[in-house]
Motif scaffolding. Sequence first.
Motif, mmCIF file in Angstrom:
data_model
loop_
_atom_site.group_PDB
_atom_site.id
_atom_site.type_symbol
_atom_site.label_atom_id
_atom_site.label_comp_id
_atom_site.label_asym_id
_atom_site.label_seq_id
_atom_site.Cartn_x
_atom_site.Cartn_y
_atom_site.Cartn_z
ATOM 1 N N GLU A 43 0.835 -1.190 0.000
ATOM 2 C CA GLU A 43 0.000 0.000 0.000
ATOM 3 C C GLU A 43 0.879 1.253 0.000
ATOM 4 O O GLU A 43 1.990 1.249 0.515
ATOM 5 C CB GLU A 43 -0.922 -0.002 1.226
ATOM 6 C CG GLU A 43 -1.975 -1.096 1.171
ATOM 7 C CD GLU A 43 -3.035 -0.944 2.266
ATOM 8 O OE1 GLU A 43 -3.118 0.154 2.870
ATOM 9 O OE2 GLU A 43 -3.778 -1.916 2.500
ATOM 10 N N TRP A 45 2.506 4.590 1.030
ATOM 11 C CA TRP A 45 2.745 5.157 2.345
ATOM 12 C C TRP A 45 2.743 6.691 2.250
ATOM 13 O O TRP A 45 2.552 7.261 1.179
ATOM 14 C CB TRP A 45 4.034 4.615 2.957
ATOM 15 C CG TRP A 45 5.321 5.192 2.481
ATOM 16 C CD1 TRP A 45 5.835 5.142 1.224
ATOM 17 C CD2 TRP A 45 6.277 5.888 3.288
ATOM 18 N NE1 TRP A 45 7.051 5.756 1.184
ATOM 19 C CE2 TRP A 45 7.355 6.228 2.428
ATOM 20 C CE3 TRP A 45 6.339 6.244 4.633
ATOM 21 C CZ2 TRP A 45 8.479 6.923 2.881
ATOM 22 C CZ3 TRP A 45 7.455 6.932 5.091
ATOM 23 C CH2 TRP A 45 8.509 7.257 4.217
ATOM 24 N N ARG A 46 2.932 7.349 3.383
ATOM 25 C CA ARG A 46 2.642 8.789 3.481
ATOM 26 C C ARG A 46 3.424 9.621 2.459
ATOM 27 O O ARG A 46 2.880 10.576 1.893
ATOM 28 C CB ARG A 46 2.911 9.270 4.905
ATOM 29 C CG ARG A 46 4.378 9.250 5.312
ATOM 30 C CD ARG A 46 4.586 9.273 6.799
ATOM 31 N NE ARG A 46 4.333 7.991 7.392
ATOM 32 C CZ ARG A 46 5.056 7.488 8.404
ATOM 33 N NH1 ARG A 46 6.041 8.181 8.922
ATOM 34 N NH2 ARG A 46 4.784 6.304 8.893
ATOM 35 N N GLU A 141 8.871 2.876 -5.239
ATOM 36 C CA GLU A 141 8.392 3.983 -4.418
ATOM 37 C C GLU A 141 8.250 5.222 -5.282
ATOM 38 O O GLU A 141 9.186 5.625 -5.983
ATOM 39 C CB GLU A 141 9.334 4.271 -3.252
ATOM 40 C CG GLU A 141 8.916 5.507 -2.487
ATOM 41 C CD GLU A 141 9.389 5.499 -1.037
ATOM 42 O OE1 GLU A 141 9.679 6.575 -0.513
ATOM 43 O OE2 GLU A 141 9.460 4.421 -0.442
ATOM 44 N N THR A 362 2.141 -4.711 3.686
ATOM 45 C CA THR A 362 2.571 -3.767 4.719
ATOM 46 C C THR A 362 4.035 -3.336 4.561
ATOM 47 O O THR A 362 4.615 -2.807 5.492
ATOM 48 C CB THR A 362 2.381 -4.402 6.106
ATOM 49 O OG1 THR A 362 3.096 -5.656 6.154
ATOM 50 C CG2 THR A 362 0.918 -4.654 6.391
ATOM 51 N N HIS A 364 5.376 -0.887 2.943
ATOM 52 C CA HIS A 364 5.579 0.553 3.012
ATOM 53 C C HIS A 364 4.844 1.190 4.190
ATOM 54 O O HIS A 364 5.312 2.176 4.736
ATOM 55 C CB HIS A 364 5.093 1.220 1.719
ATOM 56 C CG HIS A 364 5.905 0.857 0.514
ATOM 57 N ND1 HIS A 364 5.764 1.499 -0.699
ATOM 58 C CD2 HIS A 364 6.869 -0.078 0.324
ATOM 59 C CE1 HIS A 364 6.597 0.966 -1.579
ATOM 60 N NE2 HIS A 364 7.267 0.009 -0.980
ATOM 61 N N GLU A 365 3.698 0.667 4.521
ATOM 62 C CA GLU A 365 2.883 1.248 5.593
ATOM 63 C C GLU A 365 2.208 0.129 6.366
ATOM 64 O O GLU A 365 1.648 -0.790 5.772
ATOM 65 C CB GLU A 365 1.841 2.195 5.005
ATOM 66 C CG GLU A 365 1.195 3.123 5.994
ATOM 67 C CD GLU A 365 2.183 4.162 6.547
ATOM 68 O OE1 GLU A 365 2.765 3.906 7.623
ATOM 69 O OE2 GLU A 365 2.365 5.202 5.900
ATOM 70 N N TRP A 366 2.244 0.220 7.703
ATOM 71 C CA TRP A 366 1.736 -0.887 8.516
ATOM 72 C C TRP A 366 0.209 -0.926 8.539
ATOM 73 O O TRP A 366 -0.398 -1.990 8.478
ATOM 74 C CB TRP A 366 2.271 -0.752 9.944
ATOM 75 C CG TRP A 366 1.853 -1.874 10.831
ATOM 76 C CD1 TRP A 366 2.396 -3.133 10.871
ATOM 77 C CD2 TRP A 366 0.793 -1.863 11.793
ATOM 78 N NE1 TRP A 366 1.742 -3.900 11.805
ATOM 79 C CE2 TRP A 366 0.746 -3.147 12.390
ATOM 80 C CE3 TRP A 366 -0.111 -0.898 12.213
ATOM 81 C CZ2 TRP A 366 -0.163 -3.486 13.374
ATOM 82 C CZ3 TRP A 366 -1.034 -1.241 13.198
ATOM 83 C CH2 TRP A 366 -1.050 -2.519 13.763
ATOM 84 N N MET A 396 0.587 11.413 8.780
ATOM 85 C CA MET A 396 0.313 10.108 8.185
ATOM 86 C C MET A 396 -0.525 10.209 6.914
ATOM 87 O O MET A 396 -0.622 9.271 6.148
ATOM 88 C CB MET A 396 -0.406 9.214 9.197
ATOM 89 C CG MET A 396 0.422 8.868 10.419
ATOM 90 S SD MET A 396 1.830 7.812 10.025
ATOM 91 C CE MET A 396 0.996 6.264 9.638
#
Length: 495
Positions: A43, A45-46, A141, A362, A364-366, A396
């Motif tokens: 997913e 991430w920020r 990324e 997960t 990149h982002e938990w 976030m």
Amino acid sequence: MDDESGPVRGGAARALALLQRTVWLWPALVTLGLGVRGSWRPELWRDELATWSAATRSTGDLFDMLQHVDAVSGSYYLLMHGWISLFGDSPTVFRLPSALAMTGATVFVVLAGRKLFGPWAGLFAGLLFAVFPSVSRFSQEARSYAFAVLAVSAATWLLLRALERPTVLRWLPYAVSVTAAGYFHMVSLCVLAPHAVVVLMRWWRERRARLLIGFPAAVLVALLPVVPLVLLGRKQVGRQISWLHTPNLQDFVNTWHGMFGSPLISGCMLCLAALPAAWPKGRRPAVEIGLVAAMPVVLIWEVSQGQTSYFLDRYLLFTLPAWAVLAGAGLTALRPRVLVALGLIGTAWLGLQDQQNLRVRTAHEWSDEKGAAHIIAKGYQPGDAVVPVRGDAAYMMLDFALDYYLPKNVEPKDVFAEKTAAQRHDLFAQECQQPESCAAGTKRVWVVTYGSTDDPYKGLSAAEVKVLTSEFHQDEVKHVQGLTVTLLERKTANG
């Protein structure tokens, strides 16, 4: 027999010559394959959500935002604005420019290795670079780091060419690549320090005055277009990297491991990088490329001991091409030859688990923003509103995540956003100062907060909680990894 063997030997020689001319192709294909493989799974991430928010604005809105924040990423945002306009923003497509940039960087790694140590060293340098887990990670990324790696790897190879024949036509592309490095990540301009030392070493040995004229002139031409960006970036530095602390020795170790994306591979590369210095003919090029690899790390460490820290593994990725060239030369120096193949296979195997970990949801982002968006989309009714938690968790960018993952026909109003990020020309929305008036007329609200506790309002302001608890009742509460999604309905006159 001689008549038959002659054509065979000639064919083999031609095949070998073709392999040497196209030696860059195979590592590039490996990099591209690993960069694309599984890129749809993690997913966003920020930081990637910041890219998406900026790149999906109109050109005018984007320039307005860059006057307030993230000016140093402006070139990348403009590039991604055009890319999304042409090809869309699905995760793989969104991340593909980074994979292409890393693929290009691999080509220059091979070319630099071939120029300094020969074709086989170039081939192995490129293959080592391709299997670094961090190369795959930042190929997947949607940020500018891969482009900075590409620009610096190109600049290093172009410098080596210019040192052979220091003409204007060779210095000019070097200047262009340095400008690109500054526009994609200003920290990468630290590579100019070791480049200058390499030029001085060549001049000392060859005494060609043209080197002392061409290099400074090329750097001056390269940096002039970057000066306005540097000045604007300095004004915004407090918002960009104020969270970085002065690095200590443990940070140095962690950053070294992070540069390669694997503690095992980082240790392996350190050993291989020392081997080329053992070659009688390899010491000079090993020292030169070793300076390009190590000197920026030391310089950024020293600078980061001051008021502002820049010491972060992804900020130092631009040194990886030089480390790969050194390690590739070291791998080629191994004897017997079977150790070369074993070293390459062993390096790839050491990073295998890290490569696999990069491609899970997960990675990149938990927290599961996509899962939260799915819950909202499934129960959505026209006129619904949404309350993504901000406050201390605004960094976030949960609001951007929900916008990204919600289907186009699901458009809940961000009820407590008095001004959106785009309207503010910023990366953060302006929260409503009077939540009660902002919520007026809203019948249903989806509240999304971090955590899986019994408190579905965790992280919201006291004023927001008061409105939501006094004017709405809970209809349902659902949990996904790291997030709580609560559907509220307005209370009727009967309570």
